[in-house]
Write a protein that holds these residues in place. Structure first.
Motif, PDB file in Angstrom:
ATOM      1  N   SER A 422      -1.256   0.134  -1.123  1.00 55.32           N
ATOM      2  CA  SER A 422      -1.025  -0.078  -2.384  1.00 55.32           C
ATOM      3  C   SER A 422      -0.665  -1.539  -2.848  1.00 55.32           C
ATOM      4  N   GLN A 423       0.514  -1.859  -2.402  1.00 57.56           N
ATOM      5  CA  GLN A 423       1.460  -3.151  -2.667  1.00 57.56           C
ATOM      6  C   GLN A 423       0.183  -4.121  -1.959  1.00 57.56           C
ATOM      7  N   ARG A 424      -0.507  -4.208  -1.020  1.00 54.91           N
ATOM      8  CA  ARG A 424      -1.380  -4.898  -0.547  1.00 54.91           C
ATOM      9  C   ARG A 424      -2.540  -5.436  -1.406  1.00 54.91           C
ATOM     10  N   GLN A 425      -2.869  -4.328  -2.310  1.00 52.13           N
ATOM     11  CA  GLN A 425      -3.849  -4.585  -3.213  1.00 52.13           C
ATOM     12  C   GLN A 425      -3.487  -5.243  -4.246  1.00 52.13           C
ATOM     13  N   PHE A 426      -2.324  -4.886  -4.943  1.00 57.20           N
ATOM     14  CA  PHE A 426      -1.800  -6.072  -6.000  1.00 57.20           C
ATOM     15  C   PHE A 426      -1.671  -7.475  -5.402  1.00 57.20           C
ATOM     16  N   LYS A 427      -1.140  -7.705  -4.185  1.00 53.37           N
ATOM     17  CA  LYS A 427      -1.007  -8.973  -3.723  1.00 53.37           C
ATOM     18  C   LYS A 427      -2.229  -9.630  -3.753  1.00 53.37           C
ATOM     19  N   GLU A 428      -3.585  -8.920  -3.173  1.00 52.68           N
ATOM     20  CA  GLU A 428      -4.924  -9.458  -3.126  1.00 52.68           C
ATOM     21  C   GLU A 428      -5.527  -9.843  -4.670  1.00 52.68           C
ATOM     22  N   ALA A 430      -3.622 -10.514  -7.143  1.00 54.14           N
ATOM     23  CA  ALA A 430      -2.907 -11.755  -7.691  1.00 54.14           C
ATOM     24  C   ALA A 430      -3.403 -12.954  -6.822  1.00 54.14           C
ATOM     25  N   ASP A 431      -3.677 -12.976  -5.524  1.00 52.64           N
ATOM     26  CA  ASP A 431      -4.279 -14.009  -4.932  1.00 52.64           C
ATOM     27  C   ASP A 431      -5.899 -14.509  -5.169  1.00 52.64           C
ATOM     28  N   LEU A 432      -6.482 -13.688  -5.720  1.00 55.86           N
ATOM     29  CA  LEU A 432      -7.810 -13.848  -6.347  1.00 55.86           C
ATOM     30  C   LEU A 432      -7.736 -14.647  -7.656  1.00 55.86           C
TER      31      LEU A 432
END
Length: 435
Positions: A422-428, A430-432
């Motif tokens: 789930s935290q990876r989803q937020f990082k992805e 933000a990166d986009l």
């Protein structure tokens, strides 16, 4: 399968001490028949009613897929109650002998969608399903919202039918049979429309022999030839009219991303000549006004960009329902169902049963051996707030693919992986936004 099941009198005795018995005005029981069954619905209802009365009590929603009686084994796939109360509302014990039960018998059509094509056009103008369809089986039960949106939509359809049956004068009281679901992408709007069409077909099976769902491909209605798009809209609705003319059919029309057909006219004016977009809007509004007099049709629409929709269409929508991102309570329920499915399939090793939020509340959210993992899931749910329902349903797969990578895993380890995913989803995300 839902984790709530029928309970015998002995099994439910301890539950009754903590929860009040509710006599509800009526519960709807869906009975899914084997596709090859030729049993009469009335006979099936008698056998199912005997089963329910034998068990006497149920705790919240339930689904039964295994039967002792040979008749039910031969003819019935499942017996379920899936909308006894809004998501998040306190569940109660249901007295199946005292409650009024509405039994609905149906068989699933196993053929996939057909396509509706318009003369001279390369793209299919619509997909077409016979309902109830196996493509949509189980969607209704797995849609989780923070409000009782599903119940409200069913009440809307019931009132629509009642007003038509009673010949309420439309010149005095106006309704257009149009539903508009709007909100951010991935929140379940399109799935809810399809599930609603399926549920209505099941609920109204005593009135309509079969149902039809027509999902219009909005992009195919914009012709490469100037000024032809409005004519294509009229051709599409002529095909729909042929389906509506059959009084035995319940027809649901789904227009996804309605803004592509109803772009605001004020933003498309150019000089003295109306644009093709204006002709499309005018044609659509005209067709909606013509078919609203029929009792067996429902228009279901979705939008991600409500500001782009023509106000004349918005005014025609009887219900304008916002579908937002799920709150932590709904996220918990989504994760809960996903984990139960992975336990059922053997990917997560069976351990202690996860408690639901109501049970945790009764225990004052105190941490002990019985509540530890359930509280851990609650924390993961809180940290997942901001993700769409579509993203949440993918996370168990992503968690396993990236952070587990073995055939079986303990529940404790999987919850850690789910949190990382789930935290990876937020990082992805933000990166986009940096690109």
């Amino acid at each position: 399968m839902n984790d709530n099941v029928l309970c015998s009198m002995d099994q439910v005795s301890d539950l009754q001490a903590a929860l009040p018995t509710t006599v509800h005005p009526g519960y709807h029981i869906d009975i899914c028949l084997n596709p090859v069954s030729t049993a009469r619905p009335s006979v099936v209802k008698d056998h199912v009613l005997a089963l329910l009365h034998k068990n006497k009590y149920a705790f919240g929603d339930f689904i039964v897929t295994e039967f002792e009686e040979p008749f039910l084994q031969d003819h019935v796939i499942s017996v379920s109650l899936s909308d006894s109360e809004p998501s998040g509302q306190d569940r109660t014990t249901i007295d199946l002998r005292a409650a009024k039960l509405h039994l609905h018998v149906f068989q699933l059509h196993e053929d996939g969608p057909g396509s509706e094509e318009l003369d001279g056009e390369e793209l299919a103008a619509a997909n077409h399903w016979l309902l109830p369809s196996s493509d949509f089986h189980g969607i209704w039960e797995n849609l989780v919202f923070d409000e009782d949106i599903k119940g409200q939509l069913l009440h809307f359809a019931t009132t629509t039918l009642l007003f038509s049956d009673k010949n309420v004068d439309k010149n005095v009281i106006s309704w257009n049979r149009v539903v508009l679901l709007h909100g951010p992408p991935g929140t379940g709007k399109t799935s809810l429309c399809k599930a609603l069409a399926q549920k209505l077909c099941i609920r109204l099976s005593d009135r309509y022999t079969y149902g039809q769902l027509i999902e219009i491909n909005s992009h195919s209605l914009f012709s490469k030839w100037f000024s032809e798009s409005g004519k294509l809209v009229m051709k599409m609705f002529q095909k729909i009219q042929e389906m509506i003319d059959d009084p035995e059919a319940l027809v649901c029309v789904l227009i996804d991303e309605i803004e592509s057909l109803t772009a605001a006219r004020k933003s498309t004016l150019s000089g003295n000549e109306p644009s093709d977009a204006i002709r499309v809007v005018n044609a659509l509004l005209t067709q909606l006004d013509q078919i609203k007099r029929y009792p067996n049709v429902m228009i279901l629409t979705t939008s991600n960009v409500t500001g782009a929709i023509d106000l004349a269409f918005v005014d025609r929508a009887d219900i304008k329902q916002y579908i937002g991102l799920p709150l932590p309570k709904a996220i918990f329920k989504i994760y809960h169902s996903c984990i139960n499915e992975l336990m059922r399939s053997g990917i997560i090793m069976p351990a202690q049963q996860l408690l639901d939020l109501r049970a945790l509340e009764v225990m004052s959210f105190a941490e002990n051996e019985a509540t530890k993992l359930s509280l851990q899931l609650r924390d993961v749910s809180k940290r997942s707030y901001g993700l769409s329902g579509r993203a949440l349903r993918k996370l168990p797969f992503i968690a396993h693919a990236l952070f587990v990578q073995k055939s079986t895993v303990t529940l404790e380890d999987f919850l850690v992986a789910l949190d990382k995913a789930s935290q990876r989803q937020f990082k992805e995300r933000a990166d986009l936004t940096k690109d």
